[in-house]
Write an enzyme that holds these catalytic residues in place. Sequence first.
Site, short mmCIF file in Angstrom:
data_model
loop_
_atom_site.label_atom_id
_atom_site.label_comp_id
_atom_site.label_asym_id
_atom_site.label_seq_id
_atom_site.Cartn_x
_atom_site.Cartn_y
_atom_site.Cartn_z
N ASN A 197 -9.77 1.06 1.56
CA ASN A 197 -8.60 0.76 2.32
C ASN A 197 -9.09 1.21 3.87
O ASN A 197 -9.97 2.16 3.84
CB ASN A 197 -7.41 1.85 2.15
N GLU A 232 -0.08 9.74 6.65
CA GLU A 232 -0.07 8.16 7.02
C GLU A 232 1.37 7.78 6.62
O GLU A 232 1.85 8.30 5.69
CB GLU A 232 -0.95 7.32 6.04
N HIS A 267 -9.96 5.45 -0.71
CA HIS A 267 -8.72 5.80 0.40
C HIS A 267 -9.35 6.60 1.44
O HIS A 267 -10.08 7.56 0.96
CB HIS A 267 -7.32 6.43 -0.35
N HIS A 279 -6.62 10.86 5.06
CA HIS A 279 -6.42 9.77 5.92
C HIS A 279 -6.37 10.34 7.57
O HIS A 279 -6.34 11.62 7.75
CB HIS A 279 -4.85 9.53 5.91
N ASP A 324 0.88 -1.21 -0.08
CA ASP A 324 0.00 0.07 0.10
C ASP A 324 1.00 1.23 -0.09
O ASP A 324 1.81 1.24 0.75
CB ASP A 324 -0.80 -0.07 1.26
N HIS A 325 0.46 2.29 -0.95
CA HIS A 325 1.24 3.66 -0.94
C HIS A 325 2.50 3.66 -0.90
O HIS A 325 3.31 4.01 0.03
CB HIS A 325 0.66 4.15 0.23
#
Length: 343
Positions: free
Chosen positions: A274, A159, A252, A202, A85-86
């Site tokens: 997510n 994040e 997200h 986030h 992820d990311h």
Amino acid sequence: MLDAARAGGFAYPAINVTSTQTLNAALQGFADAESDGIIQVSVGGSAYFSGQRVNDRVTGSLAFAAFAHEVAKKYPHITVALHTDHCAEQYLDSWVRPLLAIEADEVKHGREPMFQSHMWDGSTVPLAKNIEIARELLEKSVAAHTVLEIEIGAVGGEEDGHSAEINEKLYSTVADGIAVANALGLGERGKYMAAFTFGNVHGAYKPGVVKLRPDLLREIQQGVWDGVQDGTVHAVLDANAPEGKPFELVFHGGSGSTPQEIAEAVSHGVVKMNIDTDTQYAFTRAVAGHMFRHYDEVLKVDGEVGNKKMYDPRSWGREAEDSMAARVVEACEELGSAGRALN
């Protein structure tokens, strides 16, 4: 899995994990919900998996995947996909590119890749460069038999040390969608998921801070669909794509979203959402509850010896896993994947 979600009009929770305990909790939650699902590690989570002295993303990712493959065998009635992820630009050479190279070699030798998908997070670079790197990674993903996930636009909040302001950059445009389709196709050049941003943030915020616009996803989907039809978008529609939904979308920064916002996003083609902040809290809240309830037993207060059964990590660990698993079940129910396992 993605084809089933697309056809069925639901989405899978993608649960971030940082340890074997949180991984087991995610598996437990999916099994309890009778749902397939996605389990993923972030740039920080993958390094943490390797141990704080090792602190290596590739090592941690491979260790996570090996453990997941072994334990998931005991859950034969659900299907689980593994995802990184990311991955921002500065981590590509130390994380996703090496993993893709390892997986391409596995495929060459007749084996399956350890992961099923990887995310390229190009939200901090200009769109042209974002798409250029996405094209390179999509080619590598095809060779590795994996799915690519891309992010177009910026997700606000913070994040794993990556942060973005809450402003107009949080909203992708139809023009962004057309640029992506022209550069990457719509599946004919390799399968990918797209995380267009529609106000996503986030972290955890009070009501009113996050201004989600799920209708923007519909506009992007329809704009690209219409462009293919009239020839202004040079891509081939997937024969399985529902009417007006050429992209498989990712949501997200969904913590704190209302059920209505989630349902609307899914109705516009979201197949993956997510979830990290909410499951982190569910896990840690149970640990805190255990410690408060058994304060005199988990600590050797005033020279006493405490109660080994209460400070044994398995005692509070089981409570934490159960709590997190319950939050995973809730996510499956909200996204419509509960009771729809492929097996």
